[in-house]
Scaffold this motif. Sequence first.
Motif, PDB file in Angstrom:
ATOM      1  N   ALA A   7       0.804  -1.176   0.141  1.00 13.00           N
ATOM      2  CA  ALA A   7      -0.026  -0.015  -0.016  1.00 13.00           C
ATOM      3  C   ALA A   7       0.940   1.366   0.023  1.00 13.00           C
ATOM      4  CB  ALA A   7      -0.999  -0.104   1.193  1.00 13.00           C
ATOM      5  N   LEU A   8       1.847   1.161   0.792  1.00 18.41           N
ATOM      6  CA  LEU A   8       2.861   2.269   0.590  1.00 18.41           C
ATOM      7  C   LEU A   8       3.633   2.576  -0.554  1.00 18.41           C
ATOM      8  CD1 LEU A   8       4.661   2.220   3.980  1.00 18.41           C
ATOM      9  CD2 LEU A   8       3.411   4.203   3.202  1.00 18.41           C
ATOM     10  N   ALA A   9       3.725   1.474  -1.160  1.00 12.66           N
ATOM     11  CA  ALA A   9       4.456   1.533  -2.593  1.00 12.66           C
ATOM     12  C   ALA A   9       3.315   2.468  -3.617  1.00 12.66           C
ATOM     13  CB  ALA A   9       4.776   0.075  -3.318  1.00 12.66           C
ATOM     14  N   GLU A  10       2.161   1.792  -3.480  1.00 19.52           N
ATOM     15  CA  GLU A  10       1.100   2.522  -4.255  1.00 19.52           C
ATOM     16  C   GLU A  10       0.937   4.106  -4.174  1.00 19.52           C
ATOM     17  OE1 GLU A  10      -3.864   2.237  -4.379  1.00 19.52           O
ATOM     18  OE2 GLU A  10      -2.630   0.316  -4.044  1.00 19.52           O
ATOM     19  N   GLN A  11       0.852   4.497  -2.868  1.00 21.29           N
ATOM     20  CA  GLN A  11       0.951   5.489  -2.442  1.00 21.29           C
ATOM     21  C   GLN A  11       1.941   6.644  -3.181  1.00 21.29           C
ATOM     22  OE1 GLN A  11      -1.854   6.880  -1.313  1.00 21.29           O
ATOM     23  NE2 GLN A  11      -2.746   4.926  -1.681  1.00 21.29           N
ATOM     24  N   MET A  12       3.381   5.933  -2.950  1.00 24.43           N
ATOM     25  CA  MET A  12       4.467   6.599  -3.350  1.00 24.43           C
ATOM     26  C   MET A  12       4.318   7.025  -4.940  1.00 24.43           C
ATOM     27  SD  MET A  12       6.727   6.850  -0.946  1.00 24.43           S
ATOM     28  CE  MET A  12       5.032   6.867   0.285  1.00 24.43           C
ATOM     29  N   LEU A  13       3.880   5.821  -5.490  1.00 23.93           N
ATOM     30  CA  LEU A  13       3.541   6.276  -7.098  1.00 23.93           C
ATOM     31  C   LEU A  13       2.482   7.284  -7.277  1.00 23.93           C
ATOM     32  CD1 LEU A  13       3.506   2.509  -8.482  1.00 23.93           C
ATOM     33  CD2 LEU A  13       5.334   4.344  -8.783  1.00 23.93           C
ATOM     34  N   LEU A  14       1.513   7.226  -6.550  1.00 20.96           N
ATOM     35  CA  LEU A  14       0.335   8.349  -6.576  1.00 20.96           C
ATOM     36  C   LEU A  14       0.863   9.555  -6.340  1.00 20.96           C
ATOM     37  CD1 LEU A  14      -2.687   6.586  -4.972  1.00 20.96           C
ATOM     38  CD2 LEU A  14      -2.350   7.108  -7.202  1.00 20.96           C
ATOM     39  N   ILE A  15       1.874   9.895  -5.266  1.00 23.91           N
ATOM     40  CA  ILE A  15       2.657  11.133  -5.061  1.00 23.91           C
ATOM     41  C   ILE A  15       3.211  11.511  -6.299  1.00 23.91           C
ATOM     42  CG2 ILE A  15       4.235  12.095  -3.615  1.00 23.91           C
ATOM     43  CD1 ILE A  15       3.398  10.523  -0.998  1.00 23.91           C
ATOM     44  N   GLU A  16       4.092  10.640  -6.907  1.00 24.27           N
ATOM     45  CA  GLU A  16       4.824  11.024  -7.973  1.00 24.27           C
ATOM     46  C   GLU A  16       3.945  11.424  -9.244  1.00 24.27           C
ATOM     47  OE1 GLU A  16       7.969   9.262 -11.343  1.00 24.27           O
ATOM     48  OE2 GLU A  16       7.893   8.403  -9.284  1.00 24.27           O
ATOM     49  N   GLN A  17       2.927  10.707  -9.472  1.00 23.67           N
ATOM     50  CA  GLN A  17       1.935  11.136 -10.512  1.00 23.67           C
ATOM     51  C   GLN A  17       1.322  12.507 -10.200  1.00 23.67           C
ATOM     52  OE1 GLN A  17      -0.702   7.771 -10.303  1.00 23.67           O
ATOM     53  NE2 GLN A  17       0.632   6.445 -11.684  1.00 23.67           N
ATOM     54  N   GLU A  18       0.981  12.785  -8.932  1.00 24.30           N
ATOM     55  CA  GLU A  18       0.365  13.982  -8.713  1.00 24.30           C
ATOM     56  C   GLU A  18       1.267  15.182  -9.058  1.00 24.30           C
ATOM     57  OE1 GLU A  18      -2.934  14.846  -8.215  1.00 24.30           O
ATOM     58  OE2 GLU A  18      -3.138  12.970  -9.123  1.00 24.30           O
ATOM     59  N   LEU A  19       2.661  14.913  -8.425  1.00 25.25           N
ATOM     60  CA  LEU A  19       3.528  15.797  -8.403  1.00 25.25           C
ATOM     61  C   LEU A  19       3.836  16.174 -10.064  1.00 25.25           C
ATOM     62  CD1 LEU A  19       6.094  15.060  -5.980  1.00 25.25           C
ATOM     63  CD2 LEU A  19       4.626  16.862  -5.582  1.00 25.25           C
ATOM     64  N   ARG A  20       3.932  15.169 -11.027  1.00 25.85           N
ATOM     65  CA  ARG A  20       4.034  15.449 -12.330  1.00 25.85           C
ATOM     66  C   ARG A  20       2.530  16.113 -12.885  1.00 25.85           C
ATOM     67  NH1 ARG A  20       8.243  12.713 -14.535  1.00 25.85           N
ATOM     68  NH2 ARG A  20       9.175  11.111 -13.395  1.00 25.85           N
ATOM     69  N   ALA A  21       1.547  15.612 -12.507  1.00 26.59           N
ATOM     70  CA  ALA A  21       0.392  16.223 -12.980  1.00 26.59           C
ATOM     71  C   ALA A  21      -0.043  17.729 -12.659  1.00 26.59           C
ATOM     72  CB  ALA A  21      -0.994  15.477 -12.298  1.00 26.59           C
ATOM     73  N   LEU A  22       0.679  18.026 -11.523  1.00 29.73           N
ATOM     74  CA  LEU A  22       0.498  19.491 -11.049  1.00 29.73           C
ATOM     75  C   LEU A  22       1.795  20.422 -11.888  1.00 29.73           C
ATOM     76  CD1 LEU A  22      -0.446  18.808  -7.443  1.00 29.73           C
ATOM     77  CD2 LEU A  22      -1.886  19.871  -9.422  1.00 29.73           C
ATOM     78  N   GLY A  23       2.435  19.724 -12.194  1.00 27.48           N
ATOM     79  CA  GLY A  23       3.667  20.464 -12.798  1.00 27.48           C
ATOM     80  C   GLY A  23       4.745  20.722 -11.774  1.00 27.48           C
ATOM     81  N   MET A  24       4.908  19.945 -10.888  1.00 30.46           N
ATOM     82  CA  MET A  24       5.744  20.314  -9.540  1.00 30.46           C
ATOM     83  C   MET A  24       6.853  19.283  -9.648  1.00 30.46           C
ATOM     84  SD  MET A  24       3.142  20.632  -6.587  1.00 30.46           S
ATOM     85  CE  MET A  24       1.832  21.966  -6.339  1.00 30.46           C
ATOM     86  N   TRP A  25       6.906  18.385 -10.867  1.00 29.50           N
ATOM     87  CA  TRP A  25       8.124  17.484 -10.859  1.00 29.50           C
ATOM     88  C   TRP A  25       9.280  18.101 -11.298  1.00 29.50           C
ATOM     89  CZ3 TRP A  25       8.427  13.058  -8.264  1.00 29.50           C
ATOM     90  CH2 TRP A  25       9.551  12.075  -8.770  1.00 29.50           C
ATOM     91  N   ALA A  26      10.513  18.297 -10.974  1.00 28.96           N
ATOM     92  CA  ALA A  26      11.683  18.866 -11.474  1.00 28.96           C
ATOM     93  C   ALA A  26      12.290  17.982 -12.162  1.00 28.96           C
ATOM     94  CB  ALA A  26      12.524  19.813  -9.975  1.00 28.96           C
ATOM     95  N   SER A  27      13.184  18.616 -13.132  1.00 34.74           N
ATOM     96  CA  SER A  27      13.825  17.844 -14.102  1.00 34.74           C
ATOM     97  C   SER A  27      15.334  17.647 -13.471  1.00 34.74           C
ATOM     98  CB  SER A  27      13.589  17.872 -15.699  1.00 34.74           C
ATOM     99  OG  SER A  27      13.981  19.483 -15.524  1.00 34.74           O
ATOM    100  N   SER A  28      15.671  18.752 -12.808  1.00 36.94           N
ATOM    101  CA  SER A  28      16.935  18.821 -12.336  1.00 36.94           C
ATOM    102  C   SER A  28      17.183  18.765 -10.900  1.00 36.94           C
ATOM    103  CB  SER A  28      17.866  19.933 -12.994  1.00 36.94           C
ATOM    104  OG  SER A  28      16.993  21.036 -12.551  1.00 36.94           O
ATOM    105  N   LEU A  29      18.211  18.065 -10.372  1.00 39.84           N
ATOM    106  CA  LEU A  29      18.514  17.815  -9.039  1.00 39.84           C
ATOM    107  C   LEU A  29      18.805  19.271  -8.235  1.00 39.84           C
ATOM    108  CD1 LEU A  29      18.919  15.649  -6.730  1.00 39.84           C
ATOM    109  CD2 LEU A  29      21.230  15.460  -7.440  1.00 39.84           C
ATOM    110  N   PRO A  30      18.356  19.614  -6.938  1.00 38.61           N
ATOM    111  CA  PRO A  30      18.838  20.698  -6.440  1.00 38.61           C
ATOM    112  C   PRO A  30      20.365  20.579  -5.973  1.00 38.61           C
ATOM    113  CG  PRO A  30      16.793  20.030  -5.671  1.00 38.61           C
ATOM    114  CD  PRO A  30      17.267  18.722  -6.355  1.00 38.61           C
ATOM    115  N   SER A  31      20.948  21.471  -5.679  1.00 38.06           N
ATOM    116  CA  SER A  31      22.314  21.506  -5.212  1.00 38.06           C
ATOM    117  C   SER A  31      22.602  20.548  -4.072  1.00 38.06           C
ATOM    118  CB  SER A  31      22.947  22.868  -4.967  1.00 38.06           C
ATOM    119  OG  SER A  31      22.303  23.495  -3.770  1.00 38.06           O
ATOM    120  N   ASP A  32      23.664  20.179  -3.882  1.00 36.77           N
ATOM    121  CA  ASP A  32      24.118  19.291  -2.636  1.00 36.77           C
ATOM    122  C   ASP A  32      23.916  19.785  -1.390  1.00 36.77           C
ATOM    123  OD1 ASP A  32      24.926  17.180  -4.313  1.00 36.77           O
ATOM    124  OD2 ASP A  32      26.965  17.415  -4.149  1.00 36.77           O
TER     125      ASP A  32
END
Length: 113
Positions: A7-32
């Motif tokens: 169930a946690l794995a499913e929720q992790m995927l949903l969080i990623e999907q929602e971030l992408r759908a909302l345009g909140m998924w970044a393509s570049s890693l923040p600084s160290d």
Amino acid sequence: MDVRIPALAEQMLLIEQELRALGMWASSLPSDEALSSEQPFCIDTLVFEEWLQWIFLPRMKVIVEENRTLPASSGILPMAELAYRERLAEVARLLGAIGEVDRLISGGERAAG
């Protein structure tokens, strides 16, 4: 195996999907430096969705994939609600998935649909 893991794995995927759908998924890693903040949620260096993408999801992925012991509790939803207080309706599905993660980690029953 902890019965909450699938169930946690499913929720992790949903969080990623929602971030992408909302345009909140970044393509570049923040600084160290930004990623090494010692503040809760890296609040001094990252916006909340960056923390979800670059800190929380990768850590949870390791826990899920390696069947490690889950944290004793989780309280991410209040921070998410604070971060998105100006647009709660827009991020409702994201908040739902985050709330479900909190419930699962804290040992609560799965929320009704």
